[in-house]
Design a protein around this motif. Structure first.
Motif, PDB file in Angstrom:
ATOM      1  N   VAL A 211       0.825  -1.216   0.000  1.00 23.59           N
ATOM      2  CA  VAL A 211       0.000   0.000   0.000  1.00 23.59           C
ATOM      3  C   VAL A 211       0.857   1.263   0.000  1.00 23.59           C
ATOM      4  O   VAL A 211       0.703   2.122  -0.884  1.00 23.59           O
ATOM      5  CB  VAL A 211      -0.991  -0.022   1.177  1.00 23.59           C
ATOM      6  N   PRO A 212       1.774   1.446   0.965  1.00 25.82           N
ATOM      7  CA  PRO A 212       2.619   2.653   0.887  1.00 25.82           C
ATOM      8  C   PRO A 212       3.502   2.685  -0.339  1.00 25.82           C
ATOM      9  O   PRO A 212       3.822   3.771  -0.849  1.00 25.82           O
ATOM     10  CB  PRO A 212       3.443   2.599   2.185  1.00 25.82           C
ATOM     11  N   LEU A 213       3.897   1.512  -0.857  1.00 24.97           N
ATOM     12  CA  LEU A 213       4.700   1.501  -2.079  1.00 24.97           C
ATOM     13  C   LEU A 213       3.898   2.046  -3.255  1.00 24.97           C
ATOM     14  O   LEU A 213       4.398   2.871  -4.033  1.00 24.97           O
ATOM     15  CB  LEU A 213       5.181   0.083  -2.386  1.00 24.97           C
ATOM     16  N   VAL A 217       4.934   5.338  -5.464  1.00 27.76           N
ATOM     17  CA  VAL A 217       5.119   5.329  -6.919  1.00 27.76           C
ATOM     18  C   VAL A 217       4.157   6.303  -7.575  1.00 27.76           C
ATOM     19  O   VAL A 217       4.520   7.065  -8.480  1.00 27.76           O
ATOM     20  CB  VAL A 217       4.928   3.905  -7.481  1.00 27.76           C
ATOM     21  N   SER A 218       2.920   6.299  -7.096  1.00 26.31           N
ATOM     22  CA  SER A 218       1.896   7.166  -7.680  1.00 26.31           C
ATOM     23  C   SER A 218       2.234   8.645  -7.510  1.00 26.31           C
ATOM     24  O   SER A 218       1.817   9.478  -8.327  1.00 26.31           O
ATOM     25  CB  SER A 218       0.536   6.865  -7.044  1.00 26.31           C
ATOM     26  N   ASP A 237      -7.495  -1.315   2.210  1.00 26.80           N
ATOM     27  CA  ASP A 237      -6.463  -0.285   2.055  1.00 26.80           C
ATOM     28  C   ASP A 237      -5.839  -0.334   0.665  1.00 26.80           C
ATOM     29  O   ASP A 237      -5.554   0.709   0.062  1.00 26.80           O
ATOM     30  CB  ASP A 237      -5.367  -0.465   3.112  1.00 26.80           C
ATOM     31  N   LEU A 238      -5.630  -1.546   0.146  1.00 27.38           N
ATOM     32  CA  LEU A 238      -5.041  -1.669  -1.181  1.00 27.38           C
ATOM     33  C   LEU A 238      -6.025  -1.206  -2.251  1.00 27.38           C
ATOM     34  O   LEU A 238      -5.632  -0.532  -3.212  1.00 27.38           O
ATOM     35  CB  LEU A 238      -4.610  -3.113  -1.436  1.00 27.38           C
ATOM     36  N   ILE A 239      -7.284  -1.556  -2.098  1.00 27.11           N
ATOM     37  CA  ILE A 239      -8.300  -1.083  -3.047  1.00 27.11           C
ATOM     38  C   ILE A 239      -8.324   0.442  -3.077  1.00 27.11           C
ATOM     39  O   ILE A 239      -8.343   1.065  -4.151  1.00 27.11           O
ATOM     40  CB  ILE A 239      -9.689  -1.636  -2.675  1.00 27.11           C
ATOM     41  N   ASP A 240      -8.301   1.071  -1.900  1.00 27.84           N
ATOM     42  CA  ASP A 240      -8.298   2.537  -1.832  1.00 27.84           C
ATOM     43  C   ASP A 240      -7.055   3.112  -2.508  1.00 27.84           C
ATOM     44  O   ASP A 240      -7.138   4.108  -3.237  1.00 27.84           O
ATOM     45  CB  ASP A 240      -8.355   2.998  -0.376  1.00 27.84           C
TER      46      ASP A 240
END
Length: 425
Positions: A211-213, A217-218, A237-240
């Motif tokens: 998630v923080p990665l 990157v984004s 969290d990953l979906i968000d």
């Protein structure tokens, strides 16, 4: 005059990243790239060994390029097939000068003549780790970035862990440095088990580190896309995080939907859970796009299992789907299972699923007609929106006047199967 090299890449996007790393080492060694194997002093074939069809394509390519090379040029075979079948390849293909696994340099130009091979699976972690080698700047406006190598799962049909080794997650700083070096407008994150990034390094990264990665990157590029998500690790969290990238594209590794068959595959989940998760994502982001892949004819697949998969495909209305015939792989759990599905029946089921999905994909593309979308132009006349992954999905045909490497707003005017046609606003 500088020595010239030619590299042919087969298989998945992860292999393309490996090839880019190999290119980086060859350029560093003073070699120059050429577009033709016939003009090269070194011909490299980066092979795939996932299923029998891929292995046959690798063999055919090796033979073809060996025949096309100039006199005195060297041929090196690397990649998954070299790692998995190193000795067998060397013995069966006298045309090849070197069979080099993941931990061996492919640059023979400064080495003594003579054929060299390495043992299959000599070490779980190669001494020359392609993961952290430098890459040249991307020639396209997008680029794959591999964030981990190997896999810790034990899926019944998959031999990848046996030759790619256990999961090894890269340092965040190394990944971000590579993102910066590539200078691409879109970064596509790939791994054998993408959402498990960091689990193998609990003291430094840990579960959920993806998630923080993704967010990091984004923050550096306009578009960030993720490929190959195991469904059990698709957290809220990953979906968000994916939705917040502006590329709500979900590539879910489902493989089947029948719960009993999935357990035989040593996989998590079932069709009902998958449909609930897809519906939840669409509730959060109505414009989300979905891709998945399914194995047809896994040992023990019944007619009822096949019907469940047909029902799921109809209900899920995924944008993109791949259906693949089960391939018995040496050393996997599934090889010893009973209930082998006859080849003719397997192909009947494949045809039925593909026909159904082709209609769904065509309808979802037709639904885009009249909409205005933002596209990234990959080359003159060829672009993609957030709904199309590079090299995998359809494209958006746009006017040749739109500059490659740039983002443009276009209006979709028609659809041709998986592809869209748009004009500039």
């Amino acid at each position: 005059m500088a020595q010239r090299f030619y590299i042919e890449t087969l298989g998945c996007p992860k292999n393309q990243v490996d090839s880019d790393k190999i290119v980086g080492t060859l350029l560093t060694d003073g070699m120059v790239a050429t577009d033709s194997a016939a003009d090269a002093d070194l011909v490299v074939i980066n092979t795939c060994a996932f299923i029998e069809e891929a292995r046959q394509e690798s063999i055919d390519t090796i033979l073809s390029l060996s025949a096309a090379k100039q006199s005195g040029a060297r041929v090196v075979v690397t990649g998954c097939m070299a790692e998995r079948y190193g000795h067998e390849l060397a013995e069966a293909l006298p045309e090849v000068d070197q069979v080099a696994g993941f931990g061996v340099s492919v640059n023979l130009m400064a080495k003594p003549a003579g054929r060299r091979t390495i043992p299959v699976s000599i070490t779980p972690v190669p001494t020359l780790d392609l993961l952290n080698l430098p890459r040249p700047k991307s020639v396209a406006p997008w680029a794959y970035v591999k964030i981990a190598e190997g896999c810790d799962r034990t899926c019944g049909f998959c031999a990848i862990p046996s030759f790619r080794g256990p999961q090894r997650s890269r340092d965040v700083d190394a990944i971000l440095a590579e993102v910066d070096q590539l200078e691409a407008r879109e970064i596509v994150l790939v791994a054998q088990d993408l959402a498990s990034y960091g689990k193998d390094r609990p003291g430094e990264l840990g579960a959920g580190a993806i998630v923080p990665l993704v967010r990091a990157v984004s923050a550096r590029v306009a578009w960030t896309r993720l490929l190959y998500l195991y469904p059990s690790d698709l957290s809220d969290d990953l979906i968000d995080a994916i939705c917040d990238t502006g590329v709500p594209y979900f590539d879910l590794s489902l493989q089947h939907v029948s719960k009993p068959l999935l357990r035989r595959m040593r996989r998590w989940g079932d069709g009902e859970r998958f449909l609930r998760r897809i519906a939840d994502i669409r509730h959060r982001e109505p414009d989300a796009a979905f891709r998945s892949n399914f194995i047809v004819g896994y040992p023990g697949e019944t007619e009822a299992d096949h019907d469940r998969l047909l029902e799921f495909v109809e209900a899920a209305q995924l944008d993109w789907c791949g259906f693949f015939a089960y391939s018995a792989e040496d050393g996997t759990y599934a090889v010893g299972l009973d209930g082998q599905v006859p080849t003719d029946l397997m192909h009947e089921r494949l045809a039925e699923l593909r026909e159904l999905q082709d209609g769904i994909t065509a309808q979802r593309r037709d639904d885009m007609i009249g909409r205005t979308v933002t596209v990234l132009v990959d080359e003159p006349g060829v672009a993609r929106s957030t709904r199309e992954a590079p090299e995998i999905d359809g494209i958006v045909e746009v006017p040749d006047t739109l500059a490659p490497g740039g983002f443009h707003e276009v209006r979709v005017v028609s659809a041709m199967g998986p592809d869209l046609v748009a004009d500039s606003r």
